[in-house]
Design a protein around this motif. Structure first.
Motif, PDB file in Angstrom:
ATOM      1  N   HIS A  39       4.142   2.255   4.689  1.00 34.33           N
ATOM      2  CA  HIS A  39       4.203   1.108   3.790  1.00 34.33           C
ATOM      3  C   HIS A  39       5.253   1.322   2.703  1.00 34.33           C
ATOM      4  CE1 HIS A  39      -0.135  -0.329   4.851  1.00 34.33           C
ATOM      5  NE2 HIS A  39       0.745  -0.586   5.791  1.00 34.33           N
ATOM      6  N   ARG A  91      -0.097  -0.850  -5.232  1.00 34.04           N
ATOM      7  CA  ARG A  91      -0.242   0.604  -5.236  1.00 34.04           C
ATOM      8  C   ARG A  91       1.074   1.281  -4.850  1.00 34.04           C
ATOM      9  NH1 ARG A  91      -5.457  -0.657  -3.054  1.00 34.04           N
ATOM     10  NH2 ARG A  91      -4.622  -0.495  -0.923  1.00 34.04           N
ATOM     11  N   THR A  92       1.799   0.684  -3.908  1.00 30.60           N
ATOM     12  CA  THR A  92       3.081   1.250  -3.492  1.00 30.60           C
ATOM     13  C   THR A  92       4.102   1.174  -4.616  1.00 30.60           C
ATOM     14  OG1 THR A  92       2.617   0.589  -1.207  1.00 30.60           O
ATOM     15  CG2 THR A  92       4.899   1.152  -1.754  1.00 30.60           C
ATOM     16  N   ILE A 127       1.439  -6.266   4.892  1.00 33.30           N
ATOM     17  CA  ILE A 127       0.994  -5.325   3.865  1.00 33.30           C
ATOM     18  C   ILE A 127       0.156  -6.102   2.857  1.00 33.30           C
ATOM     19  CG2 ILE A 127       1.703  -3.662   2.106  1.00 33.30           C
ATOM     20  CD1 ILE A 127       4.356  -3.367   3.528  1.00 33.30           C
ATOM     21  N   GLU A 136      -2.152  -3.262  -1.670  1.00 29.80           N
ATOM     22  CA  GLU A 136      -1.374  -2.114  -1.203  1.00 29.80           C
ATOM     23  C   GLU A 136       0.064  -2.190  -1.723  1.00 29.80           C
ATOM     24  OE1 GLU A 136      -0.253   1.392   0.840  1.00 29.80           O
ATOM     25  OE2 GLU A 136      -2.154   0.578   0.099  1.00 29.80           O
ATOM     26  N   ALA A 195       0.960   4.753  -2.909  1.00 26.12           N
ATOM     27  CA  ALA A 195       0.790   4.175  -1.572  1.00 26.12           C
ATOM     28  C   ALA A 195      -0.168   5.012  -0.742  1.00 26.12           C
ATOM     29  CB  ALA A 195       2.140   4.073  -0.874  1.00 26.12           C
ATOM     30  N   THR A 196      -1.035   4.317   0.016  1.00 24.54           N
ATOM     31  CA  THR A 196      -1.985   5.038   0.871  1.00 24.54           C
ATOM     32  C   THR A 196      -1.392   5.347   2.246  1.00 24.54           C
ATOM     33  OG1 THR A 196      -2.927   2.901   1.558  1.00 24.54           O
ATOM     34  CG2 THR A 196      -3.986   4.045  -0.293  1.00 24.54           C
TER      35      THR A 196
END
Length: 335
Positions: free
Chosen positions: A49, A38-39, A31, A35, A44-45
Motif C-alpha cells: 500500500h 495511516r500510510t 485502498i 489505510e 502503513a499496515t
C-alpha cells in the motif's frame, strides 16, 4: 451574499477533499480511506500500500488536481477576457496549440529529468500564445469578437495544430511512445517529476489570474468604459492572456489535451455562486480540480481493469453541455 460565498467555499473544499480521497483509494487495488491516512503518517499496515500510494496514486492524484485547477482557472479568465461564456482553452484552440508545442519539445528528445520536463511546458506556452493571437486576429470584427467568429477561428486553428501534431508524431521514432502516452492522458505516467515540472509554471500562471479578478470585472463593461474607469486595457489584456496561456500550457504539457473542463466549470460556478471574477476564478480553480478528479475516477472504474483516457469522460459530459450553452447563448443574443 457573504453567507453564500462562505457556503460555496465550504462546499467546494469538502467536495475537493472527497475527490482527492476517492482518487487515492480507487484503482486496480482498492485502498480503504483509513489505510490511506495511516500510510500518509507513516504507519502503513501493508508495504504494498505504501508503494502504490506514494509512487503511483498520489503523484497521479496531485497531477490531475493541478491540471483541473489550471483548466478551470484559465477557462474562467478566457470567458471574462472575451466576455463570452463559450470561450475556453480547448474550444478556442489554445489547448491544441499548447499540445503542438509540447510535442515539438518531445521530438527534440529532451532527457526525462526535471530540466527536460521544464522545457516541455515552455514550448507549450509558446504554442499556446501563438494560437490565441492567431485566433483573436482571425475572429476580430472591428473592435468586437463575435461568438461565431471565435468558435470558427478556434476550430480551424485547432484542427491545423492537431494535424501538425499528428504529423510530428508519425515522423518521430523513439519519442512516439512518450508523445502518444501524453496525448492519451499523460497523468498516469508522469510521477513526481511531472508534478515538480508543472508547479513553477502553474504558480505563476494561476497566481497572475488570481490577482486579475477586479480587472476582469471592469472589462465586463466594455473596453471603452474600462478605459474611462482608469484601467489600462491593453496591458491588462496582455497580462491575462499570458497568465491564462501559461496555465493552459502547464496543464496540457503533462496531462494531454483534456476538453471542456475550462468551459463547464466556470459556467457552473457562475450560475450557482457568483459572477464576480474576484471569487469566480478561485472557485473555478477548486471546481476544476474536483471535476477532473471525479472524471479520472470514472475513467478508471467504468471498464476496470482497463482505464479510459480521462479526455473521453470530459468530452462525453462536456459536448452536450456545450450544445445546451450554445443554444442558450443564441437565445439570449450573446455574440
Amino acid at each position: 451574499m457573504t453567507m453564500k460565498k462562505t457556503i460555496s467555499w465550504y462546499v467546494l473544499l469538502v467536495g475537493l477533499g472527497l475527490a482527492l480521497g476517492l482518487s487515492a483509494a480507487m484503482g486496480s487495488v482498492s485502498i480503504p480511506l483509513p489505510e490511506i491516512w495511516r500510510t500518509l503518517i507513516g504507519q502503513a499496515t501493508h508495504a504494498a500500500h505504501h508503494t502504490i500510494l506514494w509512487e503511483i496514486r498520489l503523484p497521479r492524484t496531485v497531477l490531475i488536481a493541478l491540471t483541473g485547477a489550471a483548466l478551470g482557472g484559465s477557462g474562467a479568465a478566457y470567458q471574462g477576457l472575451f466576455r463570452n461564456p463559450l470561450a475556453d482553452p480547448y474550444l478556442i484552440g489554445v489547448a491544441s496549440g499548447a499540445g503542438l508545442g509540447a510535442v515539438v519539445a518531445m521530438s527534440l528528445r529532451w532527457p526525462y529529468s526535471f530540466w527536460g520536463l521544464m522545457a516541455v511546458p515552455a514550448m507549450a506556452f509558446v504554442g499556446a500564445m501563438l494560437t490565441v493571437l492567431v485566433v483573436m486576429a482571425l475572429a476580430r470584427s472591428g473592435h468586437a469578437l463575435p461568438t461565431a467568429n471565435l468558435i470558427l477561428a478556434g476550430v480551424a486553428v485547432s484542427s491545423f495544430a492537431s494535424a501538425l501534431t499528428s504529423f510530428l508524431m508519425l515522423r518521430s521514432t523513439g519519442e512516439l511512445r512518450r508523445a502518444l502516452a501524453w496525448l492519451l492522458g499523460g497523468a498516469a505516467l508522469g510521477g513526481w517529476p511531472a508534478v515538480g515540472g508543472m508547479l513553477p509554471y502553474l504558480i505563476v500562471g494561476l497566481g497572475g489570474l488570481m490577482i486579475s479578478g477586479h480587472a476582469l470585472n471592469v472589462l465586463q463593461f466594455g473596453d471603452e468604459q474600462a478605459q474611462q474607469l482608469g484601467l489600462n486595457v491593453s496591458r491588462v489584456r496582455t497580462w491575462i492572456l499570458l497568465a491564462a496561456a501559461l496555465s493552459t500550457a502547464a496543464a496540457v504539457s503533462f496531462a494531454g489535451i483534456i476538453g471542456f473542463i475550462g468551459l463547464i466549470v466556470p459556467h457552473v460556478m457562475r450560475l450557482i455562486f457568483t459572477p464576480d471574477y474576484r471569487y469566480l476564478i478561485p472557485l473555478s480553480v477548486l471546481g476544476g480540480s474536483t471535476a477532473l478528479l471525479l472524471a479520472d475516477v470514472l475513467a478508471r472504474v467504468l471498464l476496470a481493469p482497463q482505464e479510459l483516457p480521462v479526455g473521453i469522460i470530459t468530452a462525453l459530459a462536456g459536448a452536450p453541455f456545450f450544445l445546451w450553452l450554445l443554444r442558450r447563448s443564441k437565445v439570449q443574443g450573446v455574440g
